[in-house]
Design a protein around this motif. Structure first.
Motif, PDB file in Angstrom:
ATOM      1  N   GLY A   2       0.807  -1.205   0.000  1.00  0.00           N
ATOM      2  CA  GLY A   2       0.000   0.000   0.000  1.00  0.00           C
ATOM      3  C   GLY A   2       0.842   1.258   0.000  1.00  0.00           C
ATOM      4  N   ILE A   3       0.148   2.401  -0.107  1.00  0.00           N
ATOM      5  CA  ILE A   3       0.835   3.692  -0.122  1.00  0.00           C
ATOM      6  C   ILE A   3       1.553   3.897   1.214  1.00  0.00           C
ATOM      7  CG2 ILE A   3       0.509   6.190  -0.222  1.00  0.00           C
ATOM      8  CD1 ILE A   3      -1.838   5.711  -2.082  1.00  0.00           C
ATOM      9  N   GLY A   4       2.790   4.266   1.152  1.00  0.00           N
ATOM     10  CA  GLY A   4       3.567   4.548   2.350  1.00  0.00           C
ATOM     11  C   GLY A   4       4.206   3.324   2.978  1.00  0.00           C
ATOM     12  N   GLU A   5       3.868   2.130   2.497  1.00  0.00           N
ATOM     13  CA  GLU A   5       4.476   0.923   3.050  1.00  0.00           C
ATOM     14  C   GLU A   5       5.885   0.734   2.502  1.00  0.00           C
ATOM     15  OE1 GLU A   5       2.281  -2.693   2.963  1.00  0.00           O
ATOM     16  OE2 GLU A   5       0.357  -1.669   3.071  1.00  0.00           O
ATOM     17  N   GLN A   6       6.775   0.299   3.369  1.00  0.00           N
ATOM     18  CA  GLN A   6       8.142   0.042   2.956  1.00  0.00           C
ATOM     19  C   GLN A   6       8.299  -1.410   2.530  1.00  0.00           C
ATOM     20  OE1 GLN A   6      10.478   1.093   6.448  1.00  0.00           O
ATOM     21  NE2 GLN A   6      11.309   2.869   5.362  1.00  0.00           N
ATOM     22  N   PRO A   7       9.172  -1.668   1.565  1.00  0.00           N
ATOM     23  CA  PRO A   7       9.528  -3.065   1.295  1.00  0.00           C
ATOM     24  C   PRO A   7      10.089  -3.693   2.568  1.00  0.00           C
ATOM     25  CG  PRO A   7      10.384  -1.614  -0.419  1.00  0.00           C
ATOM     26  CD  PRO A   7       9.888  -0.726   0.681  1.00  0.00           C
ATOM     27  N   ALA A   8       9.925  -4.990   2.683  1.00  0.00           N
ATOM     28  CA  ALA A   8      10.324  -5.684   3.920  1.00  0.00           C
ATOM     29  C   ALA A   8      11.794  -5.463   4.256  1.00  0.00           C
ATOM     30  CB  ALA A   8      10.011  -7.171   3.795  1.00  0.00           C
ATOM     31  N   TYR A   9      12.665  -5.481   3.231  1.00  0.00           N
ATOM     32  CA  TYR A   9      14.099  -5.352   3.523  1.00  0.00           C
ATOM     33  C   TYR A   9      14.437  -3.971   4.061  1.00  0.00           C
ATOM     34  CZ  TYR A   9      15.119  -2.692  -0.774  1.00  0.00           C
ATOM     35  OH  TYR A   9      15.190  -1.738  -1.756  1.00  0.00           O
ATOM     36  N   LEU A  10      13.704  -2.926   3.602  1.00  0.00           N
ATOM     37  CA  LEU A  10      13.944  -1.581   4.118  1.00  0.00           C
ATOM     38  C   LEU A  10      13.409  -1.444   5.541  1.00  0.00           C
ATOM     39  CD1 LEU A  10      13.229   0.775   1.076  1.00  0.00           C
ATOM     40  CD2 LEU A  10      15.426   0.072   2.018  1.00  0.00           C
ATOM     41  N   ARG A  11      12.311  -2.113   5.843  1.00  0.00           N
ATOM     42  CA  ARG A  11      11.768  -2.093   7.203  1.00  0.00           C
ATOM     43  C   ARG A  11      12.758  -2.722   8.172  1.00  0.00           C
ATOM     44  NH1 ARG A  11       9.112  -6.106   9.600  1.00  0.00           N
ATOM     45  NH2 ARG A  11       8.634  -7.119   7.615  1.00  0.00           N
ATOM     46  N   VAL A  12      13.330  -3.852   7.783  1.00  0.00           N
ATOM     47  CA  VAL A  12      14.315  -4.521   8.634  1.00  0.00           C
ATOM     48  C   VAL A  12      15.556  -3.647   8.782  1.00  0.00           C
ATOM     49  CG1 VAL A  12      15.813  -6.530   8.865  1.00  0.00           C
ATOM     50  CG2 VAL A  12      13.465  -6.816   8.050  1.00  0.00           C
ATOM     51  N   ALA A  13      16.037  -3.108   7.668  1.00  0.00           N
ATOM     52  CA  ALA A  13      17.225  -2.255   7.705  1.00  0.00           C
ATOM     53  C   ALA A  13      16.987  -1.032   8.578  1.00  0.00           C
ATOM     54  CB  ALA A  13      17.611  -1.826   6.286  1.00  0.00           C
TER      55      ALA A  13
END
Length: 250
Positions: A2-13
């Motif tokens: 969705g809008i504003g959601e980060q890809p999983a790897y960026l969330r972890v980073a």
């Protein structure tokens, strides 16, 4: 996504970055393994690997062969002061800044003649292929390399004069303004452009950076009226320096 959601790897980073910045993962601490990241964040091996790559590209962690990935020491940025003020010391800008900071700085240099390529010819206002003197510098603080610089001067101006070699002769190491004054050229203005880019492999090797580390580049040109007399690129790791300008208000 969705809008504003980060890809999983960026969330972890992002979460790991916050732990590094806050001190939860202090310098020299081993970063959680790929398997640990996968389990803790509920992500795939691919996501865990990409998150580690992001942190390495940002210069926050470094890989050690056969040992793992560790949090890097975060340097305290130093200021590079830029202004129109020039003390009457005759020293070059690096020596002046070292004296102000109260540290012991040295440098090594090498000068060679070459033909100006399109970029350097444009910066100096000379025809492509004109002979220039290129001088490469490595600046050190307490024996550690901290800054690189490459300068170019038109040999049409300095050739066969006592100041043809910037670091040799009676005015070697005195800086552009003083050297040009010795051949009756009055430097009265300077332009600077500040930018950033990924460091070249040879730059990072010389400065102790890691692949993907961003460097700051100050492109400086000295002028005598409208005539360029020297142009240079000053390169330093972006997380180690801040450019501080003090400009007159008229």
């Amino acid at each position: 996504m969705g809008i504003g959601e980060q890809p999983a790897y960026l969330r972890v980073a992002s979460d790991l970055r916050q732990k590094i910045v806050s001190g939860s993962l202090p310098p020299h601490t081993r970063l959680p393994s790929q398997a640990r990241i996968r389990e803790e964040y509920g992500v795939s091996d691919t996501v865990a690997l990409e998150a580690r790559k992001v942190l390495m590209a940002e210069g926050l962690v470094e890989g050690r062969s056969g040992s793992g990935t560790y949090v890097r020491e975060r340097p305290v940025p130093r200021h590079i002061a830029r202004s129109g003020f020039r003390p009457p010391s005759g020293a070059n800008p690096f020596r002046q800044e070292q004296a102000i900071e109260g540290v012991h700085g040295t440098w090594e240099s090498r000068s060679d003649q070459e033909e100006a390529d399109e970029e350097i010819a444009g910066r100096l206002g000379v025809p492509v292929g004109d002979r220039v003197m290129r001088t490469r510098y490595v600046f050190r603080e307490n024996a550690e390399p901290i800054m690189l610089s490459t300068s170019w001067e038109p040999l049409e101006l300095t050739g066969r004069t006592p100041v043809m070699l910037p670091e040799e002769g009676p005015l070697g190491g005195c800086g552009v303004v003083e050297r040009m004054a010795a051949i009756d050229v009055v430097v009265d203005n300077v332009s600077e452009e500040v930018g950033a880019r990924p460091g070249l492999a040879e730059e990072l090797l010389a400065l102790g950076g890691v692949p993907g580390h961003v460097v700051m580049v100050v492109s400086r040109t000295y002028f005598a009226s409208d005539r360029a007399v020297e142009t240079a690129d000053i390169v330093a790791l972006a997380d180690r320096f801040r450019i501080a300008y003090r400009l007159p208000v008229k």
